[in-house]
Design a protein around this motif. Structure first.
Motif, PDB file in Angstrom:
ATOM      1  N   VAL A   1     -57.238 -51.008 -63.948  1.00  0.00           N
ATOM      2  CA  VAL A   1     -58.441 -51.254 -64.745  1.00  0.00           C
ATOM      3  C   VAL A   1     -58.986 -52.634 -64.428  1.00  0.00           C
ATOM      4  N   ASN A   2     -60.276 -52.696 -64.156  1.00  0.00           N
ATOM      5  CA  ASN A   2     -60.969 -53.957 -63.903  1.00  0.00           C
ATOM      6  C   ASN A   2     -61.531 -54.479 -65.217  1.00  0.00           C
ATOM      7  N   ILE A   3     -61.092 -55.683 -65.613  1.00  0.00           N
ATOM      8  CA  ILE A   3     -61.637 -56.289 -66.845  1.00  0.00           C
ATOM      9  C   ILE A   3     -62.390 -57.577 -66.516  1.00  0.00           C
ATOM     10  N   GLY A   4     -62.852 -57.675 -65.247  1.00  0.00           N
ATOM     11  CA  GLY A   4     -63.630 -58.848 -64.858  1.00  0.00           C
ATOM     12  C   GLY A   4     -62.791 -60.017 -64.431  1.00  0.00           C
ATOM     13  N   GLY A   5     -61.480 -59.826 -64.295  1.00  0.00           N
ATOM     14  CA  GLY A   5     -60.586 -60.897 -63.878  1.00  0.00           C
ATOM     15  C   GLY A   5     -60.389 -60.907 -62.366  1.00  0.00           C
ATOM     16  N   PRO A   6     -59.548 -61.812 -61.894  1.00  0.00           N
ATOM     17  CA  PRO A   6     -59.314 -61.915 -60.442  1.00  0.00           C
ATOM     18  C   PRO A   6     -58.620 -60.685 -59.873  1.00  0.00           C
ATOM     19  N   ALA A   7     -57.858 -59.957 -60.701  1.00  0.00           N
ATOM     20  CA  ALA A   7     -57.155 -58.778 -60.198  1.00  0.00           C
ATOM     21  C   ALA A   7     -57.147 -57.718 -61.281  1.00  0.00           C
ATOM     22  N   PRO A   8     -57.181 -56.434 -60.886  1.00  0.00           N
ATOM     23  CA  PRO A   8     -57.134 -55.365 -61.884  1.00  0.00           C
ATOM     24  C   PRO A   8     -55.776 -55.315 -62.570  1.00  0.00           C
ATOM     25  N   LEU A   9     -55.750 -54.700 -63.763  1.00  0.00           N
ATOM     26  CA  LEU A   9     -54.515 -54.551 -64.528  1.00  0.00           C
ATOM     27  C   LEU A   9     -53.954 -53.150 -64.328  1.00  0.00           C
ATOM     28  N   GLN A  10     -52.603 -53.078 -64.309  1.00  0.00           N
ATOM     29  CA  GLN A  10     -51.974 -51.757 -64.308  1.00  0.00           C
ATOM     30  C   GLN A  10     -51.616 -51.415 -65.748  1.00  0.00           C
ATOM     31  N   ILE A  11     -52.121 -50.261 -66.219  1.00  0.00           N
ATOM     32  CA  ILE A  11     -51.907 -49.854 -67.601  1.00  0.00           C
ATOM     33  C   ILE A  11     -51.460 -48.404 -67.623  1.00  0.00           C
ATOM     34  N   VAL A  12     -50.370 -48.162 -68.342  1.00  0.00           N
ATOM     35  CA  VAL A  12     -49.900 -46.794 -68.548  1.00  0.00           C
ATOM     36  C   VAL A  12     -50.685 -46.186 -69.705  1.00  0.00           C
ATOM     37  N   CYS A  13     -51.238 -44.979 -69.481  1.00  0.00           N
ATOM     38  CA  CYS A  13     -52.109 -44.361 -70.485  1.00  0.00           C
ATOM     39  C   CYS A  13     -51.709 -42.909 -70.688  1.00  0.00           C
ATOM     40  N   GLY A  14     -51.692 -42.466 -71.937  1.00  0.00           N
ATOM     41  CA  GLY A  14     -51.343 -41.084 -72.237  1.00  0.00           C
ATOM     42  C   GLY A  14     -52.532 -40.251 -72.650  1.00  0.00           C
ATOM     43  N   ALA A  15     -53.758 -40.808 -72.608  1.00  0.00           N
ATOM     44  CA  ALA A  15     -54.942 -40.051 -73.032  1.00  0.00           C
ATOM     45  C   ALA A  15     -55.273 -38.972 -72.015  1.00  0.00           C
ATOM     46  N   PRO A  16     -55.588 -37.759 -72.463  1.00  0.00           N
ATOM     47  CA  PRO A  16     -55.882 -36.670 -71.520  1.00  0.00           C
ATOM     48  C   PRO A  16     -57.234 -36.823 -70.832  1.00  0.00           C
ATOM     49  N   ASN A  17     -58.149 -37.646 -71.393  1.00  0.00           N
ATOM     50  CA  ASN A  17     -59.503 -37.716 -70.840  1.00  0.00           C
ATOM     51  C   ASN A  17     -59.734 -38.913 -69.928  1.00  0.00           C
ATOM     52  N   VAL A  18     -58.702 -39.722 -69.637  1.00  0.00           N
ATOM     53  CA  VAL A  18     -58.905 -40.895 -68.794  1.00  0.00           C
ATOM     54  C   VAL A  18     -59.243 -40.446 -67.370  1.00  0.00           C
ATOM     55  N   ALA A  19     -60.236 -41.139 -66.739  1.00  0.00           N
ATOM     56  CA  ALA A  19     -60.673 -40.750 -65.389  1.00  0.00           C
ATOM     57  C   ALA A  19     -61.295 -41.967 -64.714  1.00  0.00           C
ATOM     58  N   PRO A  20     -61.261 -42.024 -63.380  1.00  0.00           N
ATOM     59  CA  PRO A  20     -61.873 -43.156 -62.662  1.00  0.00           C
ATOM     60  C   PRO A  20     -63.364 -43.259 -62.961  1.00  0.00           C
ATOM     61  N   GLY A  21     -63.858 -44.503 -62.985  1.00  0.00           N
ATOM     62  CA  GLY A  21     -65.271 -44.755 -63.212  1.00  0.00           C
ATOM     63  C   GLY A  21     -65.649 -44.931 -64.664  1.00  0.00           C
TER      64      GLY A  21
END
Length: 810
Positions: free
Chosen positions: A70-90
């Motif tokens: 996930v990009n939150i505007g920082g120098p590097a993206p974060l790795q996040i474990v997610c259990g939501a069924p609707n998560v998708a790129p973009g």
């Protein structure tokens, strides 16, 4: 009274900090009882940011989890474990980063920490709306508009606002401060006084040009009862679309504890708390005949109110009716179920009126409807503000609900009210306040508060009171306004105070009352205060016509003024016994009430209630129950404390008392005492004996007032002599008769007599008893001789024999 900081600042020319404003409000007499920070969302989404999901992949160790970057505007993206069924790129999502605390709708707050979930590192959390307090949804993560920029604080996206809420302890006369604009006027007056100018004034919202409807909807108004309704204004609005209010309006109302309902209702509530003027919106289709009539309806007329309850109207209730005479609202109190704004409403008639406090308050209490509108009308509203509040609400309805003005404004004001005029001297202001205010300061304060200076001299000024201050009518009221705006803490405390001694009326009723209260408290009694309003069911049928009944009783159990002190005291006794407080000594000063030929009467009493044991259980002695003589001792001591003499005892059966005696002074009943009957105790579910004494406190004060002089004598130098007699008497003879017979010889030597033993036996004869009585003799001038004492004793024996048929035991 609840005031919103943000809302109040909308009308102020400057913006003090919440703490500074709190100090100002308290200084000007609007005491701030509490100051609380509130947020539209708990935690204000602090630390939450907008993120963009770059990639998603299946978690290697869990079927229902995904690894995302996930990009939150920082120098590097974060790795996040997610259990939501609707998560998708973009997707644009809400991200709780490490160290952020989230506040879910349900459950405890949770602070994000770096963690490993099934062996994979997770540097935050992708949030559902219920997890951050934005709603109840939990089907998946919250997906936002694609145009949002990663790294944007979430509070900016969701327009989260903070506010501060003041709880102000208003005195009952301050109706002018029961609105945000009213408080703003006071704050501006304070600022003007601090800066010695007239630069500050409350920012009154302007009324813009309102859109006109193509088709008019005129509704006429007539007022039958102009005393209860001195002014009524209204206009029609068509094209209305009922729906939810915008966030800013919801936030304003929620801040002060008002629940948003719909845009039309919310606007009337908003203007009420903004200006202090209550409003009401009718569905125009319910106004049959195109006409509104303000009048009273016959006694018992049924009316269904907004809460879907049918109420029977009183003939004194002022009603808003339609052209066919059907009731639509209880004027100034509550609307009707069939005339209010519905979800399908498209045309409304907006009402702004002034109703007399003397009409509103009884109606509000009669029906148990304590509404915001009734609270303001019963204190008096600003009659000059009726048209402005109407136009202000109409402008907001046009703006927020798409309405269009479909009629001219109706403003029925048959007898315009003149402003109250008050003249006050500067010397009076100085004398009452204790401070010599400069004349310019006095003028500045009054003008800032809306007073008009009508006339002034070197000694005084005359002002016209603004309509927003109906409580002001006396010079002292003007002094109060000057003092509070300048600040009570600005009045210097003098180094010394000069007072002129004055003589108070004798006897001093309060000092006597305090003296007896202190004696009883020192003897182990507790003072109680019971309600003078009680239940008519406590009293027998024959007393019902003599009870003073409440015209506007709040409860079926509180419908009469008490005719006796006993029943309300027994309520307190029962309350204590039910909580295992079983040894009771109570006293109460109170009033009873009755009917008289010319109206009502009230009478002062002192009552004693005793139950249980005299002393607590102890290893050295057994506990003894309170009895008649224990009660009698306290009653006698009360009269001894007050110097009341010449007491006469008389058996006097009472409906509520057994073993009852009346204590008289010169044939006037002074007190009644005895044991409460079993039937009366059963009525209050009391299962142990209760002893009761009722003292006529008004007669006590009269008797004390007749003997205000106090005489003091030195302690006698010569010894007292005691002689004893044993008198055999009939059992029916009371000791009071013995005492009365002894007093009849009128010997100045006889100082005291005392009954120290009572003996009964068949040896004395049938129906006989023996009193052992001691007699104390003393002469303050010399030592008594046996001959002098014997002479008095002979007179006593002859008197007892003649009057009481007594025999002297040898």
């Amino acid at each position: 009274m609840t005031i919103s900081y943000n809302w109040l600042c909308d009308y102020l020319p400057v913006r003090p900090t919440p703490e500074e404003l709190s100090v100002i409000l308290t200084r000007i007499g609007l005491e701030v009882e509490s100051l609380e920070k509130i947020e539209t969302v708990k935690g204000s989404l602090e630390g939450l940011v907008i993120g963009e999901v770059l990639t998603t992949a299946q978690h290697p160790n869990a079927d229902k989890l995904k690894l995302t970057t996930v990009n939150i505007g920082g120098p590097a993206p974060l790795q996040i474990v997610c259990g939501a069924p609707n998560v998708a790129p973009g997707q644009k999502v809400v991200v709780a980063t490490i160290g952020t605390t989230i506040y879910p709708i349900e459950g405890e707050p949770m602070t994000m920490k770096k963690a490993k979930i099934r062996g994979e590192e997770s540097q935050g959390m992708l949030c559902a709306e219920d997890e951050i307090g934005l709603g109840a949804g939990h089907a998946g993560i919250l997906v936002l508009a694609p145009s949002l920029i990663p790294g944007t604080p979430a509070r900016e996206v969701f327009n989260i606002s903070e506010d501060y809420v003041y709880e102000i302890g208003l005195t009952p006369n301050r109706m002018d401060a029961m609105s945000h604009l009213g408080v703003a006027r006071d704050v501006c007056a304070y600022l003007n006084n601090e800066n010695n100018n007239q630069a500050y004034s409350a920012k009154i919202p302007a009324i813009p040009a309102l859109p006109k409807a193509a088709i008019s909807l005129p509704i006429s108004v007539s007022i039958v009862n102009t005393v209860a309704n001195p002014r009524y204004a209204g206009l029609s609005i068509t094209g209305v679309k009922t729906g939810p209010s915008p966030d800013w309006l919801k936030n304003r109302l929620q801040a002060i504890g008002v629940r948003p309902i719909s845009n039309i209702v919310d606007i009337t509530n908003f203007v009420l708390h903004e200006t202090g003027q209550p409003l009401h919106a009718f569905d125009a289709t319910a106004i049959k005949g195109g006409r509104i009539v303000v009048k009273n309806l016959p006694q018992g007329t049924p009316f269904i109110t907004l809460d879907d309850k049918e109420r029977k109207l009183d003939a004194a209730d002022l009603m808003i009716t339609n052209g066919e005479g059907e009731p639509m609202a209880i004027a100034g109190v509550f609307g009707g179920a069939h005339s209010g704004v519905q979800a399908t409403t498209t045309s409304i008639f907006l009402e702004s009126a002034c109703f007399a406090p003397a009409s509103i308050r009884p109606t509000s209490f009669r029906h148990g409807l304590r509404t915001d509108a009734a609270t303001r009308f019963e204190k008096g509203v600003d009659i000059s503000q009726v048209p402005y509040a109407l136009q202000r609400a109409a402008a907001l309805i046009c703006e927020l609900a798409g309405g269009q003005i479909a009629s001219d404004m109706v403003d029925i004001y048959p007898a315009p009210k003149p402003k109250t005029q008050v003249t006050v001297t500067y010397a009076y202001i100085h004398r009452l306040s204790g401070k010599a205010y400069p004349v310019t300061k006095i003028h500045n304060i009054l003008v800032s508060l809306g007073f008009d200076i009508l006339a002034q001299t070197a000694e005084s000024l005359t002002v016209a009171v603004p309509y927003s201050k109906p409580d002001i009518s006396l010079p002292a009221d003007i002094v109060e306004e000057v003092m509070r705006i300048d600040g009570l803490d600005n009045i210097e405390i003098p180094a010394f105070i000069s007072i002129a001694p004055s003589l108070s009326a004798q006897p001093d009723k309060e000092r006597i009352k305090e003296k007896i209260a202190e004696y009883l408290a020192a003897s182990g009694f507790h003072e109680i205060f019971t309600n003078s309003i009680t239940n008519s069911k406590y009293y027998p049928e024959e007393l019902q016509n003599s009870l003073v009944r409440m015209l506007n009783s709040l409860s079926a159990d509180l419908d009469v003024m008490r005719p006796s002190m006993l029943e309300t005291g027994l309520e307190s006794v029962a309350h204590n016994l039910n909580r295992k407080n079983e040894d009771l000594l109570f006293f109460e000063f109170g009033k009873t009430y009755g009917l008289a030929n010319n109206g009502y009467t009230e009478h002062d009493h002192l009552s004693l209630y005793l139950s249980g044991h005299k002393t607590q259980e102890h290893w050295q002695h057994k506990p003894e129950l309170v009895d008649f003589y224990f009660l009698k001792g306290f009653v006698i001591n009360i009269f001894t404390q007050l110097g009341i003499k010449g007491l006469e005892w008389e058996e006097a059966p009472q409906d509520s008392l057994a073993q009852a005696y009346t204590l008289k002074v010169r044939k006037n009943p002074l007190a009644v005492l005895g044991a409460v009957t079993a039937s009366k105790l059963k009525r209050f579910d009391i299962k142990q004996a209760v002893w009761f004494a009722d003292i006529d406190w008004q007669l006590v004060l009269q008797l004390v007032g007749q003997h205000t002089d106090k005489y003091f004598t030195e302690i006698p130098k010569f010894p007292a002599v005691r002689r004893d007699l044993a008198l055999v008497l009939d059992k029916q003879v009371k000791f009071a008769a013995v005492a009365q017979a002894a007093a009849s010889i009128k010997s100045p030597l006889l100082q005291q007599m005392n009954l120290f033993d009572v003996f009964e036996s068949e040896k004395l004869g049938t129906n006989k008893k023996s009193y052992a009585v001691s007699f104390t003799f003393q002469d303050v001038q010399k030592t008594l001789t046996d001959k002098e004492i014997d002479n008095v004793m002979d007179k006593l024996v002859k008197t007892f024999t003649a009057q009481l048929q007594a025999e002297i035991r040898k």
